[in-house]
Write a protein that holds these residues in place. Structure first.
Motif, mmCIF file in Angstrom:
data_model
loop_
_atom_site.group_PDB
_atom_site.id
_atom_site.type_symbol
_atom_site.label_atom_id
_atom_site.label_comp_id
_atom_site.label_asym_id
_atom_site.label_seq_id
_atom_site.Cartn_x
_atom_site.Cartn_y
_atom_site.Cartn_z
ATOM 1 N N LYS A 172 0.863 -1.219 0.023
ATOM 2 C CA LYS A 172 0.051 0.071 -0.002
ATOM 3 C C LYS A 172 0.878 1.381 0.035
ATOM 4 N N GLN A 173 2.142 1.367 0.704
ATOM 5 C CA GLN A 173 2.758 2.303 0.723
ATOM 6 C C GLN A 173 3.508 2.708 -0.504
ATOM 7 N N LEU A 174 3.820 1.505 -1.203
ATOM 8 C CA LEU A 174 4.607 1.662 -2.526
ATOM 9 C C LEU A 174 3.648 2.147 -3.517
ATOM 10 N N ALA A 175 2.437 1.861 -3.290
ATOM 11 C CA ALA A 175 1.447 2.293 -4.273
ATOM 12 C C ALA A 175 1.269 3.517 -4.154
ATOM 13 N N ASN A 176 1.277 4.109 -2.904
ATOM 14 C CA ASN A 176 1.092 5.416 -2.550
ATOM 15 C C ASN A 176 2.150 6.411 -3.318
ATOM 16 N N VAL A 177 3.336 5.902 -3.151
ATOM 17 C CA VAL A 177 4.537 6.498 -3.794
ATOM 18 C C VAL A 177 4.448 6.422 -5.334
ATOM 19 N N ALA A 178 3.812 5.429 -5.815
ATOM 20 C CA ALA A 178 3.649 5.075 -7.229
ATOM 21 C C ALA A 178 2.852 6.101 -7.730
ATOM 22 N N ASP A 179 1.873 6.242 -6.976
ATOM 23 C CA ASP A 179 0.641 7.230 -7.425
ATOM 24 C C ASP A 179 0.917 8.892 -7.505
ATOM 25 N N LEU A 180 2.163 9.355 -6.941
ATOM 26 C CA LEU A 180 2.615 10.407 -7.146
ATOM 27 C C LEU A 180 2.586 11.123 -8.443
ATOM 28 N N ASN A 181 2.790 9.932 -9.416
ATOM 29 C CA ASN A 181 2.847 10.533 -10.875
ATOM 30 C C ASN A 181 1.375 10.950 -11.458
ATOM 31 N N ILE A 182 0.234 10.931 -10.848
ATOM 32 C CA ILE A 182 -0.705 11.127 -11.326
ATOM 33 C C ILE A 182 -1.297 12.615 -10.668
ATOM 34 N N ARG A 183 -0.358 13.014 -9.822
ATOM 35 C CA ARG A 183 -0.532 14.628 -9.320
ATOM 36 C C ARG A 183 0.165 15.719 -9.938
ATOM 37 N N PRO A 184 -0.101 16.630 -9.967
ATOM 38 C CA PRO A 184 0.678 17.649 -10.439
ATOM 39 C C PRO A 184 1.868 17.862 -9.830
ATOM 40 N N PHE A 185 3.052 17.955 -10.514
ATOM 41 C CA PHE A 185 4.461 17.857 -10.034
ATOM 42 C C PHE A 185 4.742 18.770 -8.956
ATOM 43 N N LYS A 186 4.107 20.125 -9.068
ATOM 44 C CA LYS A 186 4.308 20.852 -7.736
ATOM 45 C C LYS A 186 3.734 20.560 -6.565
ATOM 46 N N LYS A 187 2.902 19.761 -6.548
ATOM 47 C CA LYS A 187 2.373 19.324 -5.378
ATOM 48 C C LYS A 187 2.914 18.204 -4.571
ATOM 49 N N VAL A 188 3.822 17.384 -5.143
ATOM 50 C CA VAL A 188 4.381 16.337 -4.610
ATOM 51 C C VAL A 188 5.838 16.444 -4.345
ATOM 52 N N HIS A 189 6.305 17.449 -3.977
ATOM 53 C CA HIS A 189 7.729 17.756 -3.924
ATOM 54 C C HIS A 189 7.943 17.137 -2.470
ATOM 55 N N VAL A 190 7.380 17.399 -1.569
ATOM 56 C CA VAL A 190 7.909 17.012 -0.110
ATOM 57 C C VAL A 190 7.797 15.273 -0.175
#
Length: 626
Positions: free
Chosen positions: A480-498
């Motif tokens: 589940k945690q790995l899937a959460n990381v993988a799903d960062l690429n469907i969000r706007p880049f500027k919102k996933v920096h942290v």
């Protein structure tokens, strides 16, 4: 009132006891339970049959079965290639939770604890079970599956009156039948006039593609005649009145960009079930009608068990679509299909789709892994070669060129209006509510399995093969945690920096691994992470993290990835890891312009080249020839 399911165990025990006393009740058991026959053709989607598409081949045998039974308009193979699809069928389980979804398998795996391949339950209930002859399971074959499974297996060898389940496979339409040579193309005419067939809008409208389409329709007519002979045999043997006959394709395909890909042309299969008058009470719909409700390959085993009055094991993911308890209204309410595509021979990918009604959500977890990436067996087809040649020459339309270009991380299609999935609706503001609904449904689906592909295949090979389902449950939170990381690429880049920074510095190597995949998905937009990637490529203790770091730097052209990738290959711990790294090498090699690799077989152990049909060998052969 005693139901058929409750009565069956009583009858089975009674028949067994009387049999021990020399008293036969075989004839009665035959009347109590239907015979079931599967006619299975290889590499077929609905797009080539006149029964589904006006431009398809006329198939009189299939059409006659349809007139005496039910046509399923929405039948789906959960996987778009043989072993992954057939493993789903024989187990009734989604492949990504059972580690049975890679084609070709790196290792045979056991079934979920307590589960048997479904024909075993039929045998235990007194059925004679036969398969002629393809199996192609990614599971360790359990005991007692078939009374016979070979090119000579026949239902005719059963005891008098014994009910039977028989699978007859037909390979006439298999992909390999379209591996004709240039000379054959020039000299051999097709029965179908190439000028009368339509070419998919994803393909160039050339004579070669027309010829290939025509050839494929000829093969459909040929396999229909072969099935016709088999049905005649059933008639001659006098078993038609007691036999339910299924016809279906074992997955979609096989024109370029179909087999192996979970577009509709790769998973939407024909399915017809002919039900004789005697067993009409087991059919939820009237003879000669069509059903719109969705059925999937995970449902085939449970359906056969239900028709035989056998309880469906709770370890199976599917549910019956024929037999006791299945009502037409409920069946037509089924509108969802989940499909998966991962490694396809030596070509790696990780794609999931969720079809709900007319809408289809596609999740490309590694969008930079091109659909058209070299796959040796595929490119034996002349049409594949021509398609790529025209792309490299800049002679394709944008729709035709999509196959050779990076994909979006997620896509949304209206497959009724856009059957070839060319128009991505995900960016349209008016579809955002639907997109969010489908996205959340996919998240729930992959996390609930849990989907083992969030852990790379070489790691699964080493850690999960002894009991994949138990491994998945033990690692469910990590997945589940790995899937959460993988799903960062469907969000706007500027919102996933942290979150991306945190993942890149995680103590879990697979979080670092997925963070780098996310960086590659964003491409140049993620150039700020180039320094992080350089450090990881140079000194990360995990070989696969180093590979992904070098891949990212190569994709954004910040650093030559070859030295690191070659070093990763030399340090691969097993053949599966070597083939995995070679996929990245091939991707970067085939870019335009690409990084040309000069391969040396001494980089890996010699015994890795001794395995039959090795994915590593196929990759080396291609790279050495280019």
């Amino acid at each position: 009132m005693i139901t058929r399911k409750q009565l069956l165990p009583i009858l089975t025990i009674t028949i067994g006891l009387l049999g021990a006393l020399g008293i036969s009740l075989d004839a009665r058991s035959s009347h109590d339970r239907p015979n079931i026959v599967w006619l299975v053709t290889e590499d077929n989607s609905i797009h080539y049959l006149k029964l589904y598409d006006e431009g398809g081949a006329s198939m009189p045998t299939v059409e006659k079965l349809a007139s005496e039974g039910i046509v399923f308009n929405n039948a789906f193979s959960n996987a778009p290639v043989c072993s992954a699809a057939r493993s789903t069928i024989i187990s009734g389980c989604y492949g990504p939770r059972a580690f049975s979804h890679f084609h070709r398998r790196s290792v045979l795996v056991p079934l979920p604890d307590g589960l048997k391949m479904f024909p075993t339950y039929l045998r235990e209930a007194g059925y004679y079970t036969t398969n002629n002859s393809k199996e192609d399971y990614n599971f360790i074959k359990t005991d007692g599956v078939w009374d016979a499974s070979s090119g000579k297996a026949s239902y005719r060898d059963r005891k008098p009156g014994q009910p039977f389940f028989h699978v007859q496979n037909f390979g006439t339409t298999h992909e390999g039948k379209l591996h004709f040579t240039e000379e054959q193309y020039r000299t051999q005419k097709t029965k179908t006039d190439p000028e009368t067939v339509s070419v998919f809008p994803i393909h160039p409208n050339t004579h070669l593609f027309k010829y290939t389409n025509a050839k494929y329709r000829d093969l459909h007519m040929q396999v229909d005649a072969e099935m016709g002979k088999f049905v005649k045999q059933l008639e001659k043997d006098g078993v038609m009145d007691d036999t339910i006959i299924f016809y279906y394709g074992d997955h979609g395909g096989v024109l370029p960009g179909s087999k192996g890909y979970i577009y509709e042309r790769g998973v939407h299969v024909p399915m017809v079930v002919r039900i004789p008058e005697k067993w009409k009470h087991l059919a939820p719909a009237l003879t000669g009608t069509r059903v719109d409700g969705f059925v999937q390959f995970i449902d085939l085993g449970p359906t056969v068990l239900n028709l035989a009055g056998i309880e469906v094991p709770n370890q199976m993911d599917g549910k019956p679509f024929l037999g006791d308890g299945v009502e037409l209204a409920e069946l037509n309410e089924r509108d969802t299909a989940f499909c998966y595509a991962d490694r396809f021979d030596e070509k790696y990918d990780f794609v999931r789709t969720l079809r709900k009604g007319k809408y289809k959500y596609m999740r490309n977890y590694q969008p930079f892994n091109l659909d058209g990436l070299q796959n040796n067996y595929r490119y034996k087809m002349l049409a594949y070669e021509e398609w790529r040649d025209l792309y490299e020459a800049g002679k394709l339309t944008p729709e035709q060129a999509q196959f050779f270009e990076s994909r979006p991380p997620e896509a949304l299609f209206d497959v009724e209006a856009d059957p070839f999935e060319l128009k991505n609706l995900a960016k349209d503001p008016k579809n955002q509510e639907l997109l969010l609904e489908m996205r959340n449904a996919m998240k729930q689906q992959v996390r609930s399995l849990p989907d083992l592909s969030f852990i790379p295949e070489p790691v699964l090979y080493e850690e999960a093969a002894k009991n994949p389902v138990a491994y998945g449950q033990k690692n469910k939170n990590r997945i589940k945690q790995l899937a959460n990381v993988a799903d960062l690429n469907i969000r706007p880049f500027k919102k996933v920096h942290v979150m991306l920074n945190r993942a890149l510095s995680s103590e879990d190597p697979l979080k670092r691994y997925w963070a780098l995949i996310v960086c590659s998905s964003f491409g140049k937009e993620a150039i700020a992470y180039a320094d992080n990637a350089r450090k990881l490529a140079k000194s990360d203790p995990d070989n696969l993290v180093r590979m992904r770091a070098a891949e990212f730097l190569g994709l954004i052209r910040e650093e030559d990835p070859r030295p690191v990738l070659i070093d990763c290959l030399k340090n691969a711990e097993n053949e599966e890891e070597g083939a995995f790294i070679l996929n990245s090498i091939t991707l970067l090699h085939d870019l335009n312009p690409g990084y040309k690799f000069t391969m040396d077989r001494s980089w890996v152990p010699e015994e890795w080249f001794e395995k039959d049909r090795s994915n590593l060998i196929w990759r080396y052969e291609y790279l050495e020839g280019n």
